[in-house]
Design a protein around this motif. Structure first.
Motif, PDB file in Angstrom:
ATOM      1  N   LEU A  95       1.975  -3.419  -3.577  1.00 18.91           N
ATOM      2  CA  LEU A  95       2.098  -1.954  -3.573  1.00 18.91           C
ATOM      3  C   LEU A  95       0.752  -1.277  -3.837  1.00 18.91           C
ATOM      4  O   LEU A  95       0.476  -0.193  -3.333  1.00 18.91           O
ATOM      5  CB  LEU A  95       3.127  -1.501  -4.616  1.00 18.91           C
ATOM      6  CG  LEU A  95       3.658  -0.092  -4.425  1.00 18.91           C
ATOM      7  CD1 LEU A  95       4.576   0.001  -3.207  1.00 18.91           C
ATOM      8  CD2 LEU A  95       4.411   0.403  -5.652  1.00 18.91           C
ATOM      9  N   CYS A  96      -0.084  -1.908  -4.657  1.00 20.29           N
ATOM     10  CA  CYS A  96      -1.420  -1.370  -4.940  1.00 20.29           C
ATOM     11  C   CYS A  96      -2.476  -2.033  -4.052  1.00 20.29           C
ATOM     12  O   CYS A  96      -3.679  -1.798  -4.240  1.00 20.29           O
ATOM     13  CB  CYS A  96      -1.776  -1.595  -6.414  1.00 20.29           C
ATOM     14  SG  CYS A  96      -0.858  -0.521  -7.544  1.00 20.29           S
ATOM     15  N   GLY A  97      -2.048  -2.896  -3.131  1.00 19.03           N
ATOM     16  CA  GLY A  97      -2.994  -3.571  -2.235  1.00 19.03           C
ATOM     17  C   GLY A  97      -3.889  -4.559  -2.955  1.00 19.03           C
ATOM     18  O   GLY A  97      -5.019  -4.816  -2.541  1.00 19.03           O
ATOM     19  N   PHE A 121       2.261  -8.085   3.444  1.00 21.28           N
ATOM     20  CA  PHE A 121       0.984  -8.053   2.715  1.00 21.28           C
ATOM     21  C   PHE A 121       0.138  -9.245   3.154  1.00 21.28           C
ATOM     22  O   PHE A 121       0.534 -10.392   2.965  1.00 21.28           O
ATOM     23  CB  PHE A 121       1.255  -8.096   1.214  1.00 21.28           C
ATOM     24  CG  PHE A 121       0.031  -7.929   0.359  1.00 21.28           C
ATOM     25  CD1 PHE A 121      -0.980  -7.035   0.706  1.00 21.28           C
ATOM     26  CD2 PHE A 121      -0.121  -8.665  -0.812  1.00 21.28           C
ATOM     27  CE1 PHE A 121      -2.112  -6.878  -0.094  1.00 21.28           C
ATOM     28  CE2 PHE A 121      -1.245  -8.515  -1.618  1.00 21.28           C
ATOM     29  CZ  PHE A 121      -2.238  -7.618  -1.249  1.00 21.28           C
ATOM     30  N   GLU A 122      -1.013  -8.937   3.725  1.00 21.73           N
ATOM     31  CA  GLU A 122      -1.831 -10.011   4.323  1.00 21.73           C
ATOM     32  C   GLU A 122      -2.422 -10.961   3.266  1.00 21.73           C
ATOM     33  O   GLU A 122      -2.813 -12.075   3.582  1.00 21.73           O
ATOM     34  CB  GLU A 122      -2.945  -9.418   5.204  1.00 21.73           C
ATOM     35  CG  GLU A 122      -4.052  -8.636   4.495  1.00 21.73           C
ATOM     36  CD  GLU A 122      -3.604  -7.269   3.974  1.00 21.73           C
ATOM     37  OE1 GLU A 122      -2.491  -6.825   4.298  1.00 21.73           O
ATOM     38  OE2 GLU A 122      -4.373  -6.650   3.207  1.00 21.73           O
ATOM     39  N   GLU A 123      -2.446 -10.523   2.007  1.00 17.17           N
ATOM     40  CA  GLU A 123      -3.000 -11.389   0.960  1.00 17.17           C
ATOM     41  C   GLU A 123      -1.916 -12.041   0.104  1.00 17.17           C
ATOM     42  O   GLU A 123      -2.172 -12.472  -1.020  1.00 17.17           O
ATOM     43  CB  GLU A 123      -3.934 -10.570   0.061  1.00 17.17           C
ATOM     44  CG  GLU A 123      -5.178 -10.059   0.780  1.00 17.17           C
ATOM     45  CD  GLU A 123      -6.183  -9.475  -0.202  1.00 17.17           C
ATOM     46  OE1 GLU A 123      -6.988 -10.230  -0.755  1.00 17.17           O
ATOM     47  OE2 GLU A 123      -6.142  -8.260  -0.411  1.00 17.17           O
ATOM     48  N   VAL A 124      -0.698 -12.103   0.651  1.00 15.16           N
ATOM     49  CA  VAL A 124       0.428 -12.551  -0.166  1.00 15.16           C
ATOM     50  C   VAL A 124       0.226 -13.970  -0.729  1.00 15.16           C
ATOM     51  O   VAL A 124       0.663 -14.274  -1.847  1.00 15.16           O
ATOM     52  CB  VAL A 124       1.768 -12.405   0.610  1.00 15.16           C
ATOM     53  CG1 VAL A 124       1.941 -13.495   1.650  1.00 15.16           C
ATOM     54  CG2 VAL A 124       2.946 -12.366  -0.336  1.00 15.16           C
ATOM     55  N   ARG A 135       0.838  -1.212   0.000  1.00 17.89           N
ATOM     56  CA  ARG A 135       0.000   0.000   0.000  1.00 17.89           C
ATOM     57  C   ARG A 135       0.876   1.267   0.000  1.00 17.89           C
ATOM     58  O   ARG A 135       0.899   2.044   0.952  1.00 17.89           O
ATOM     59  CB  ARG A 135      -0.993  -0.022   1.154  1.00 17.89           C
ATOM     60  CG  ARG A 135      -2.236  -0.847   0.828  1.00 17.89           C
ATOM     61  CD  ARG A 135      -3.208  -0.946   1.970  1.00 17.89           C
ATOM     62  NE  ARG A 135      -2.766  -2.003   2.858  1.00 17.89           N
ATOM     63  CZ  ARG A 135      -3.118  -3.289   2.765  1.00 17.89           C
ATOM     64  NH1 ARG A 135      -3.964  -3.663   1.851  1.00 17.89           N
ATOM     65  NH2 ARG A 135      -2.633  -4.174   3.593  1.00 17.89           N
ATOM     66  N   TYR A 136       1.563   1.407  -1.099  1.00 17.87           N
ATOM     67  CA  TYR A 136       2.503   2.513  -1.329  1.00 17.87           C
ATOM     68  C   TYR A 136       3.393   2.828  -0.134  1.00 17.87           C
ATOM     69  O   TYR A 136       3.368   3.890   0.439  1.00 17.87           O
ATOM     70  CB  TYR A 136       1.801   3.790  -1.829  1.00 17.87           C
ATOM     71  CG  TYR A 136       2.816   4.662  -2.554  1.00 17.87           C
ATOM     72  CD1 TYR A 136       3.433   4.226  -3.711  1.00 17.87           C
ATOM     73  CD2 TYR A 136       3.202   5.884  -2.040  1.00 17.87           C
ATOM     74  CE1 TYR A 136       4.392   4.980  -4.350  1.00 17.87           C
ATOM     75  CE2 TYR A 136       4.170   6.656  -2.674  1.00 17.87           C
ATOM     76  CZ  TYR A 136       4.760   6.190  -3.829  1.00 17.87           C
ATOM     77  OH  TYR A 136       5.718   6.933  -4.466  1.00 17.87           O
ATOM     78  N   TRP A 137       4.189   1.865   0.217  1.00 14.03           N
ATOM     79  CA  TRP A 137       5.281   2.054   1.165  1.00 14.03           C
ATOM     80  C   TRP A 137       4.804   2.363   2.581  1.00 14.03           C
ATOM     81  O   TRP A 137       5.544   2.891   3.384  1.00 14.03           O
ATOM     82  CB  TRP A 137       6.260   3.141   0.665  1.00 14.03           C
ATOM     83  CG  TRP A 137       6.798   2.848  -0.695  1.00 14.03           C
ATOM     84  CD1 TRP A 137       6.276   3.274  -1.883  1.00 14.03           C
ATOM     85  CD2 TRP A 137       7.921   2.030  -1.037  1.00 14.03           C
ATOM     86  NE1 TRP A 137       7.003   2.778  -2.945  1.00 14.03           N
ATOM     87  CE2 TRP A 137       8.033   2.008  -2.457  1.00 14.03           C
ATOM     88  CE3 TRP A 137       8.859   1.312  -0.286  1.00 14.03           C
ATOM     89  CZ2 TRP A 137       9.030   1.307  -3.135  1.00 14.03           C
ATOM     90  CZ3 TRP A 137       9.854   0.612  -0.971  1.00 14.03           C
ATOM     91  CH2 TRP A 137       9.934   0.620  -2.365  1.00 14.03           C
ATOM     92  N   PHE A 194      -6.782   1.588  -2.671  1.00 12.93           N
ATOM     93  CA  PHE A 194      -5.932   0.396  -2.702  1.00 12.93           C
ATOM     94  C   PHE A 194      -6.808  -0.848  -2.820  1.00 12.93           C
ATOM     95  O   PHE A 194      -7.871  -0.936  -2.183  1.00 12.93           O
ATOM     96  CB  PHE A 194      -5.068   0.325  -1.434  1.00 12.93           C
ATOM     97  CG  PHE A 194      -3.955   1.326  -1.442  1.00 12.93           C
ATOM     98  CD1 PHE A 194      -2.957   1.254  -2.404  1.00 12.93           C
ATOM     99  CD2 PHE A 194      -3.908   2.357  -0.498  1.00 12.93           C
ATOM    100  CE1 PHE A 194      -1.928   2.194  -2.438  1.00 12.93           C
ATOM    101  CE2 PHE A 194      -2.885   3.285  -0.526  1.00 12.93           C
ATOM    102  CZ  PHE A 194      -1.894   3.204  -1.503  1.00 12.93           C
ATOM    103  N   GLY A 195      -6.395  -1.760  -3.638  1.00  7.96           N
ATOM    104  CA  GLY A 195      -7.131  -3.014  -3.824  1.00  7.96           C
ATOM    105  C   GLY A 195      -8.122  -2.961  -4.966  1.00  7.96           C
ATOM    106  O   GLY A 195      -8.598  -4.002  -5.426  1.00  7.96           O
TER     107      GLY A 195
END
Ligand code: SF4
Length: 606
Positions: free
Chosen positions: A321-323, A262-265, A255-257, A375-376
């Motif tokens: 980065l974009c969620g 990332f919880e959805e990795v 989410r842009y730094w 984001f997302g």
């Protein structure tokens, strides 16, 4: 010296003329190839303060002694130019087939200058060079362009081309080859577009032979053996496993730094890719490692979309980065960027930066053309990408990259923008790997992971070249010597034009001594590793001289301000920042080792 053609093809698009110049043995010995010849030519032939999108800018394509052979990791080419994204030294490397074809066509270097009066493509068939009308290709995407040229010319011809983003001078436009390999970073595609050069199509029928075939073959066999063991994961999964590794390390920009995990990795992991979209492997010319993954989406809104990738850096730029935790949407974003001809790292960063500004209320709905950014929201992200490539509405602003977007918005946006020298960073947050702060800051082309590859020794906790020395990723000054050595080593790799994946820190398989043996086997010379270190140091100094000439000073050698003042959130590096004082210590030490003054000026005169 074998393994060289000793020939440089110079093309002037304005006058539609070309000529072949001999490369002197002393230049080949002194500069080897690739980056060495690239910076030498830029310093000699490109005037100071030339506008990157003017006819005077040069595109210097160069290969090394290994291209043209079927050597693992020996299928790359480099392009060197003044970058329209950063305004300083631009360099970018591409696998695929372009480099080997340039070499087999009889050239070590191709220099393109000038501007054509109408869209043109260059056809190079061994010694024959033709300027061909590309009016029917202008506006076509990169996949279509490649197909049409192959259909019209010869199925064997290999094409490097730009998409609409390059034509529209998007500052992070790339040059594409074999529908999936790119000269990705720094905007070489925009330089090509500014010259109205749609494509370079090359077919070479020559042959390259190493001077010492037995020794060459021993090194090749060694590498083939190692690729079955220590490089096995690259063949099986490509670069994608890094996404999970980096999230677990708490240094995956999310989410842009804002966050490092990332919880959805798992939704975008290498295993998920393999299970859901990967259909097979793809390789660069003659490389058995075949780290490229060919992916196709089978169902849902993106059914039928095909791409080579996504590579780790694209999983990061359009994923964490974009969620976005939707793998198929990332595959689609990758395909759109490849077809339209945009670097996915910069494109993902500029979109995520716009979302960051929107969510913080710095940008309003009106400014972004009535879109609601969050984001997302992959649907809106996918709507933005063609707008960037065609410079439509708000896309026209984003097409100039994060630094320029921040300047246009002003105020708080400039404090949030993450870039170094105008280049958007790859997938490693320096708050979680402190050495990365210095590596980004002093990389000659801007925030870059490839000039030092220092994340790898930090992630495995071992020195890049000294197996018994431990590395702590939260340490600062202690790492400066290793960063310098890595910078020199990868300068040699980029001068030899070898793929990094056969020259990895800690594991190699090719490190200093093996690269020296390879160079000697190819050329018949008998140099020592220390000689190649000296050559690499000289080339690095020359690149700095170029950048200083173009206005770079100490103030440009800093990481983004955000890394000092905003602690990283989530994950194992939660709460970490880059400490400014300690960074100053690293920078001073780096300058001292390089022999630069306090303002970062080298003493070398060129
Ligand atoms: S390792 Fe991968 S990127 Fe490198 S040359 Fe081989 S196929 Fe290309």
């Amino acid at each position: 010296m074998k393994c060289y053609n000793r020939r440089m093809l110079r093309v002037d698009l304005t006058k539609k003329r070309f000529f072949v110049e001999e490369i002197r043995d002393e230049d080949l010995k002194g500069f080897i190839g690739g980056k060495g010849l690239g910076i030498k030519i830029l310093l000699e032939k490109l005037g100071k303060n030339v506008s990157p999108l003017s006819p005077e800018n040069l595109l210097v394509f160069a290969v090394g002694p290994v291209e043209g052979l079927t050597f693992p990791g020996g299928a790359k080419a480099g392009v060197f130019f003044k970058s329209p994204l950063t305004g300083v030294f631009g360099e970018s490397y591409c696998g695929g087939t372009f480099g080997p074809q340039l070499k087999l066509a009889g050239y070590d270097v191709l220099i393109v200058t000038g501007v054509s009066d109408k869209p043109t493509y260059l056809k190079i068939f061994d010694g024959e060079v033709e300027f061909k009308d590309a009016s029917h290709l202008w506006g076509r995407d990169a996949y279509e362009t490649e197909d049409i040229i192959k259909r019209d010319e010869d199925r064997r011809i290999q094409v490097a081309c730009i998409g609409p983003a390059g034509e529209n001078l998007v500052r992070f436009a790339c040059i594409n080859n074999v529908k999936g390999r790119q000269f990705g970073r720094c905007g070489a595609g925009a330089v090509m577009g500014s010259k109205r050069l749609k494509a370079i199509a090359i077919l070479g029928t020559g042959k390259i032979e190493p001077e010492n075939f037995e020794e060459y073959n021993r090194i090749r066999e060694y590498l083939l053996e190692k690729s079955k063991t220590i490089l096995k994961s690259l063949t099986e999964y490509g670069t994608a496993p890094m996404i999970t590794l980096m999230s677990k390390a708490g240094a995956l920009p999310t989410r842009y730094w804002r966050e490092g995990e990332f919880e959805e990795v798992e939704k975008i992991s290498a295993e998920t890719m393999k299970k859901n979209v990967v259909k097979g492997n793809r390789a660069c010319y003659g490389c058995p490692i075949a780290c490229g993954k060919f992916s196709r989406v089978e169902s849902g809104p993106f059914a039928g979309v095909e791409v080579e990738g996504p590579e780790f850096e694209t999983l990061y730029s359009f994923g964490s980065l974009c969620g976005v935790g939707n793998l198929e949407a990332i595959v689609k974003a990758n395909e759109v960027c490849d077809r339209l001809g945009m670097d996915t790292i910069s494109a993902g960063n500029v979109v995520a930066f716009a979302i960051e500004c929107f969510e913080r209320g710095i940008l309003g709905e009106e400014a972004v053309g009535g879109l609601r950014l969050s984001f997302g929201d992959w649907e809106t992200i996918l709507k933005l990408l063609p707008k960037i490539a065609y410079r439509e509405g708000f896309g026209d602003v984003l097409a100039d990259g994060v630094r320029e977007v921040a300047k246009r918005i002003g105020g708080e946006a400039e404090k949030l923008a993450v870039h170094v020298k105008g280049l958007e960073p790859p997938a490693y947050d320096p708050r979680g790997i402190k050495a990365k702060a210095l590596a980004y800051a002093i990389s000659s082309r801007g925030a870059c992971h490839l000039r030092h590859f220092v994340h790898r020794p930090n992630l495995v906790g071992k020195h890049a070249f000294k197996k018994d020395v431990a590395v702590d990723r939260f340490s600062h000054e202690e790492q400066v010597e290793m960063i310098v050595e890595l910078e020199d080593f990868y300068t040699l790799v980029d001068t030899m034009i070898l793929c990094r994946f056969v020259c990895l820190p800690v594991i190699g398989p090719l490190l200093w001594d093996e690269v020296t043996r390879l160079y000697n086997a190819l050329t018949g010379l008998n140099v020592k590793t220390e000689d190649l270190v000296k050559t690499a140091v000289k080339i690095n100094q020359m690149v700095r001289v170029f950048n200083v000439r173009e206005g770079v000073t100490r103030k440009d050698d800093y990481p983004p301000e955000r890394f000092y003042r905003e602690p990283l959130k989530k994950g194992v590096a939660d709460g970490h920042v880059v400490e400014k004082e300690r960074f100053e210590g690293m920078l001073n030490k780096y300058y001292r080792i390089r022999g630069w003054d306090r303002d970062g000026k080298p003493s070398l005169k060129v």
